[in-house]
Scaffold this active site. Structure first.
Site, PDB file in Angstrom:
ATOM      1  N   CYS A 136     -24.936 -44.875 -30.987  1.00 42.67           N
ATOM      2  CA  CYS A 136     -25.876 -45.210 -31.968  1.00 42.67           C
ATOM      3  C   CYS A 136     -25.950 -43.191 -32.418  1.00 42.67           C
ATOM      4  CB  CYS A 136     -26.965 -45.059 -31.213  1.00 42.67           C
ATOM      5  SG  CYS A 136     -28.451 -43.700 -31.642  1.00 42.67           S
ATOM      6  N   ASP A 165     -19.580 -45.788 -20.568  1.00 44.84           N
ATOM      7  CA  ASP A 165     -20.460 -45.028 -21.949  1.00 44.84           C
ATOM      8  C   ASP A 165     -19.298 -43.583 -21.923  1.00 44.84           C
ATOM      9  OD1 ASP A 165     -21.366 -42.603 -22.866  1.00 44.84           O
ATOM     10  OD2 ASP A 165     -20.532 -41.024 -20.651  1.00 44.84           O
ATOM     11  N   ARG A 166     -19.334 -42.720 -23.390  1.00 42.99           N
ATOM     12  CA  ARG A 166     -18.299 -42.081 -24.024  1.00 42.99           C
ATOM     13  C   ARG A 166     -17.851 -41.134 -23.639  1.00 42.99           C
ATOM     14  NH1 ARG A 166     -17.601 -40.149 -29.419  1.00 42.99           N
ATOM     15  NH2 ARG A 166     -17.898 -38.426 -29.488  1.00 42.99           N
ATOM     16  N   ASP A 167     -18.859 -39.976 -23.206  1.00 42.23           N
ATOM     17  CA  ASP A 167     -18.118 -38.606 -23.536  1.00 42.23           C
ATOM     18  C   ASP A 167     -18.152 -38.218 -21.619  1.00 42.23           C
ATOM     19  OD1 ASP A 167     -17.918 -38.033 -26.279  1.00 42.23           O
ATOM     20  OD2 ASP A 167     -20.459 -37.663 -26.368  1.00 42.23           O
ATOM     21  N   ASP A 198     -21.818 -41.505 -17.239  1.00 40.96           N
ATOM     22  CA  ASP A 198     -21.557 -40.434 -16.027  1.00 40.96           C
ATOM     23  C   ASP A 198     -22.738 -39.103 -16.083  1.00 40.96           C
ATOM     24  OD1 ASP A 198     -21.359 -39.567 -18.741  1.00 40.96           O
ATOM     25  OD2 ASP A 198     -20.713 -37.314 -18.468  1.00 40.96           O
ATOM     26  N   HIS A 241     -28.803 -42.404 -34.146  1.00 41.58           N
ATOM     27  CA  HIS A 241     -29.859 -41.353 -34.514  1.00 41.58           C
ATOM     28  C   HIS A 241     -30.506 -40.319 -33.857  1.00 41.58           C
ATOM     29  CE1 HIS A 241     -30.199 -46.024 -35.662  1.00 41.58           C
ATOM     30  NE2 HIS A 241     -30.412 -45.492 -36.829  1.00 41.58           N
ATOM     31  N   ARG A 267     -30.532 -46.219 -28.992  1.00 46.13           N
ATOM     32  CA  ARG A 267     -29.879 -44.905 -28.292  1.00 46.13           C
ATOM     33  C   ARG A 267     -30.751 -45.046 -26.921  1.00 46.13           C
ATOM     34  NH1 ARG A 267     -29.679 -39.621 -28.706  1.00 46.13           N
ATOM     35  NH2 ARG A 267     -30.470 -38.184 -27.444  1.00 46.13           N
ATOM     36  N   GLN A 308     -24.467 -41.072 -30.505  1.00 46.19           N
ATOM     37  CA  GLN A 308     -24.020 -39.975 -31.129  1.00 46.19           C
ATOM     38  C   GLN A 308     -25.004 -39.284 -32.179  1.00 46.19           C
ATOM     39  OE1 GLN A 308     -21.001 -38.362 -30.600  1.00 46.19           O
ATOM     40  NE2 GLN A 308     -20.511 -40.121 -28.906  1.00 46.19           N
TER      41      GLN A 308
HETATM   42 ZN   LIG Z   1     -29.855 -45.822 -32.689  1.00 47.51          ZN
END
Ligand SMILES: [Zn+2]
Length: 430
Positions: free
Chosen positions: A334, A253-255, A382, A336, A356, A297
């Site tokens: 993603c 995962d990013r954030d 996380d 959306h 998503r 995102q």
């Molecule tokens: Zn999406």
């Protein structure tokens, strides 16, 4: 199919190894010269008609490889009587080469599925395809700037100023050429392949493409790099990363996992790495895993940020990692969001999608692209959404206690493991 190997280089930075007694491509890893690995890879990919361009000390290469029959290939030699740069010898091969051919540099140690690259080259009807990949030292490498279709827009040389954040994408020194490109070499003599052949072609024809791959490619031009390559070869990493083989991957995962959680992130400068993240990514690679970022995102759908700005955010992430010798193999997002009804929103992105999280569209896409065995792969994040995503995709899961630390309360799925941060999570993985 044919291949040309540029093996005339003197290897001035490697004299402590070559003692100027052997050409650089004859430097050994294990018991074999680098050049022999190249020839074996060509043969495995059914490329058996090989030209080797040699210079001083050419007899050492000729004595070792002869006509190539011992390796099941046919080798022809072209001896440069004087230095002709990285491309001058091609003038003399115009009549010998047909259709598409590979052009390799003899000091590149690699193990790649060349069939995939040639398929890409043909599908795009490219005149030149170069092998592009992220590396551990982007700041002192030439960067390849690609558009959405992977067309090369520009190559930023290492000595040029970096005025913005650039994606970590580097030229690996392996090319697929169509022979028509050689028509522009009008006379015999010195030729800088990049400056005089590839750069002008990018400008005039827009048919130069970058084939992106996480496979192992390393320039062994310095004693330090040679030593690293030797270690990576001994550990099985070099062969293991060939895309002909099933890959294992850590999806992250990013954030809140890679970078500090700050809510909806819409400004590149607001992105800072979480603790020990470069070390975690480097360790994952050392263990033979691909590292692929999977992130939702909704900032795009909510119109807080354009796709261009999101690209900048991701480029900053890559630059911060690159400064510490780390890189990710891909970033998939993603854009959306399903809930409609906000005045500023971009309705075209306000849809139910399969990308998503906790949906697994992005993971499936990565698995197809990089030949990933999901049952041998992990999801680290996380949030409970990340854990649900991992379970949906059949991955093993690790929850990290950075970011929201699993306290979002969205799903009740339990992770297989819990770790303090990304580095601890990667350490838990075999
Ligand atoms: Zn999406």
């Amino acid at each position: 199919m044919q291949a040309v190997i540029m093996a005339g280089g003197k290897g001035t930075r490697l004299t402590s190894v070559t003692k100027e007694q052997i050409p650089k491509p004859m430097v050994r890893i294990g018991k074999k010269p680098i050049l022999e690995y190249q020839i074996n890879t060509l043969k495995e990919n059914k490329i058996t008609d090989i030209w080797i361009i040699t210079g001083p000390l050419h007899e050492i290469i000729e004595d070792y490889f002869g006509d190539g029959s011992k390796w099941g290939v046919r080798i022809h030699y072209f001896i440069e009587q004087q230095a002709m740069g990285t491309g001058g010898a091609l003038f003399f091969l115009k009549q010998e080469l047909k259709n598409d051919f590979f052009l390799l540099f003899g000091d590149i140690f690699f193990d790649i599925d060349l069939k995939r690259m040639i398929e890409f080259h043909r599908r795009r009807q490219a005149s030149i395809t170069l092998f592009a990949h992220p590396n551990s030292h982007p700041a002192d490498s030439d960067l390849v700037i690609l558009d959405e279709e992977q067309r090369v827009n520009h190559i930023l040389r290492k000595n040029e100023p970096r005025i913005e954040y650039y994606k970590n994408m580097v030229n690996g020194g392996i090319y697929c050429f169509h022979v028509c490109v050689l028509d522009s070499i009008l006379k015999a003599g010195y030729l800088d392949l990049e400056k005089e052949l590839i750069f002008p072609r990018i400008q005039t024809h827009q048919d130069v493409f970058g084939y992106i791959s996480p496979e192992y490619v390393k320039d062994i031009g310095t004693p330090k790099r040679l030593q690293t390559a030797e270690e990576e070869w001994e550990s099985g990493l070099v062969k293991g990363k060939n895309l002909g083989r099933k890959q294992k991957c850590i999806f992250v995962d990013r954030d809140g996992t890679l970078n500090r959680y700050v809510g909806l992130l819409a400004d590149p400068e607001a992105l800072e790495l979480e603790e020990q993240v470069p070390d975690a990514v480097k360790l994952a690679h050392k263990k033979g895993y691909l590292v692929i970022v999977i992130t939702n995102q909704p900032v795009i759908a909510r119109n807080l940020c354009s796709l261009k700005e999101l690209e900048k955010i991701h480029n900053r992430l890559e630059v911060l990692l690159g400064e510490q010798g780390a890189y990710v193999d891909a970033i998939k997002f993603c854009p959306h969001h399903p809930d409609k009804g906000y005045p500023e929103e971009r309705t075209e992105y306000k849809i139910f999608c399969h990308c998503r999280k906790p949906e697994i569209g992005l993971i499936e896409e990565a698995a197809a692209e990089f030949h990933i065995d999901l049952s041998n792969s992990y999801m680290i994040g996380d949030t409970t959404t990340d854990i649900r995503t991992g379970k949906n995709a059949g991955l093993k899961t690790v929850l990290v206690q950075t970011g929201v630390a699993g306290k979002d309360g969205k799903y009740s799925d339990k992770p297989d493991r819990i770790a303090r941060n990304l580095l601890e999570a990667v350490k838990m993985i075999e």
